[in-house]
Design a protein around this motif. Structure first.
Motif, PDB file in Angstrom:
ATOM      1  N   PHE A  43      10.129 -61.772  93.802  1.00  0.00           N
ATOM      2  CA  PHE A  43      10.086 -62.655  92.637  1.00  0.00           C
ATOM      3  C   PHE A  43       9.223 -62.056  91.536  1.00  0.00           C
ATOM      4  N   GLY A  44       8.117 -61.426  91.922  1.00  0.00           N
ATOM      5  CA  GLY A  44       7.271 -60.794  90.919  1.00  0.00           C
ATOM      6  C   GLY A  44       7.945 -59.617  90.253  1.00  0.00           C
ATOM      7  N   THR A  45       8.626 -58.786  91.054  1.00  0.00           N
ATOM      8  CA  THR A  45       9.267 -57.593  90.500  1.00  0.00           C
ATOM      9  C   THR A  45      10.461 -57.932  89.619  1.00  0.00           C
ATOM     10  N   LEU A  46      11.324 -58.825  90.105  1.00  0.00           N
ATOM     11  CA  LEU A  46      12.576 -59.103  89.407  1.00  0.00           C
ATOM     12  C   LEU A  46      12.448 -60.191  88.357  1.00  0.00           C
ATOM     13  N   GLY A  47      11.605 -61.192  88.631  1.00  0.00           N
ATOM     14  CA  GLY A  47      11.519 -62.317  87.715  1.00  0.00           C
ATOM     15  C   GLY A  47      10.369 -62.253  86.742  1.00  0.00           C
ATOM     16  N   LEU A  48       9.183 -61.903  87.249  1.00  0.00           N
ATOM     17  CA  LEU A  48       7.975 -61.996  86.432  1.00  0.00           C
ATOM     18  C   LEU A  48       7.681 -60.740  85.623  1.00  0.00           C
ATOM     19  N   VAL A 100      15.180 -73.581  92.001  1.00  0.00           N
ATOM     20  CA  VAL A 100      15.684 -73.455  93.360  1.00  0.00           C
ATOM     21  C   VAL A 100      16.292 -72.063  93.542  1.00  0.00           C
ATOM     22  N   ALA A 101      15.981 -71.454  94.671  1.00  0.00           N
ATOM     23  CA  ALA A 101      16.523 -70.135  95.000  1.00  0.00           C
ATOM     24  C   ALA A 101      17.454 -70.264  96.202  1.00  0.00           C
ATOM     25  N   PRO A 102      18.783 -70.270  95.998  1.00  0.00           N
ATOM     26  CA  PRO A 102      19.705 -70.296  97.145  1.00  0.00           C
ATOM     27  C   PRO A 102      19.530 -69.038  97.985  1.00  0.00           C
ATOM     28  N   LEU A 128      11.441 -68.069  83.574  1.00  0.00           N
ATOM     29  CA  LEU A 128      11.721 -67.946  85.003  1.00  0.00           C
ATOM     30  C   LEU A 128      12.776 -68.961  85.450  1.00  0.00           C
ATOM     31  N   GLN A 129      12.747 -70.148  84.875  1.00  0.00           N
ATOM     32  CA  GLN A 129      13.775 -71.135  85.185  1.00  0.00           C
ATOM     33  C   GLN A 129      15.145 -70.634  84.770  1.00  0.00           C
TER      34      GLN A 129
END
Length: 302
Positions: A103-108, A161-163, A292-293
């Protein structure tokens, strides 16, 4: 209660006015209260600070030294408080952030260059780990958590939500076959995690509800990125967040299997509560949360 600062302020006002009664009037105290505070101060220090007579007040040598040091100390305190108050209106300083590796690498991380353009005086101290950190012990300002939250006095702001998807590389499926049902997982190498909180089960949607399915495999890793890379390398099946496998699925490096059986996990941003959240923390959350949303909502086409 220790009131040395208050005693200093009273002493300085007495010296300034050279009168107990004038000092009391300006401080909205009674002269007897001022006299008692000075007497208590002298008793604690064990020296006489002011010589009193019916006509005038005079400082002793110790009183002059105390006046000089106390004045400098209170001036430093005032300057310190003004500095803090000024900082409260300007987003700057260091914010300590923790997120999972994926999540940090791809999203943040992709958001940070634009964040620094908006807030160039904020330093982001970013730690990526799939282990759960203690915000108090690790002095963390914001932690992004994937999955169920435990009860705490932390403030939780929902990101989305992360499926979860079960995926594998095409060459692995060519060698081992594509699972057609949940029972087929028994014959596959299911890549897992070694967290203390982790169990050798995959939550699977079956018959309209989530059931925990026991799985086994030859890899136990401490982060999802290692699991993803091993899945791309053809080592086995992996259960990954949609955002984590998104690019590999689009590029054909990974293929989803048992579609529709994956569960979903919520992601929250946690921070310490209270009315005095530092402005740098509020600025960071207000900037990254909507982005991020959008990142989570983007889905496979995003």
């Amino acid at each position: 209660m220790d009131n040395r600062i208050g005693e200093m302020q009273v002493f300085l006002r007495v010296v300034e006015t050279l009168s107990f009664s004038e000092a009391a009037r300006s401080l909205r105290m009674t002269p007897s209260t001022v006299s008692k505070l000075i007497a208590r101060l002298e008793a604690r220090l064990g020296v006489k600070l002011i010589e009193r007579s019916t006509r005038r007040l005079a400082l002793t040598d110790e009183g002059r030294l105390f006046h000089e040091r106390a004045g400098a100390l209170l001036a430093d305190l005032d300057a310190f408080e003004r500095e803090l108050a000024a900082g409260a209106g300007t987003p700057d300083g260091t914010i300590r952030v923790n997120a999972s590796v994926a999540f940090g690498t791809l999203g943040l991380e992709p958001l940070l260059p634009a964040f620094w353009q908006a807030y160039p005086r904020i330093v982001v101290d970013l730690s990526l780990s799939d282990e759960i950190v203690d915000l108090y012990l690790d002095r963390t300002d914001v932690a992004f958590r994937v999955g169920r939250l435990s009860d705490s006095n932390l403030v939780a702001r929902r990101v989305g939500v992360a499926p979860r998807k079960i995926v594998a590389a095409p060459d692995y499926l060519a060698r081992r076959g594509t699972p057609r049902s949940i029972d087929d997982l028994d014959g596959h190498n299911c890549l897992g995690f070694n967290f203390r909180r982790s169990a050798p089960v995959w939550p699977i949607r079956s018959g309209g509800r989530i059931v925990d399915r026991m799985v086994t495999g030859t890899l136990l890793a401490n982060n999802g990125e290692t699991v993803r890379r091993m899945a791309v390398a053809g080592a086995g099946l992996a259960r990954l967040g949609e955002y984590h496998a998104r690019a590999d699925i689009a590029a054909g490096r990974l293929v989803e299997v048992l579609a529709g059986t994956g569960d979903a996990e919520e992601i929250h941003a946690l921070h310490l509560g209270g009315p005095l959240v530092p402005l740098r923390v509020r600025a960071f959350l207000d900037f990254v949360l909507p982005r991020l949303q959008a990142f989570l909502r983007a889905g496979p086409a995003g």
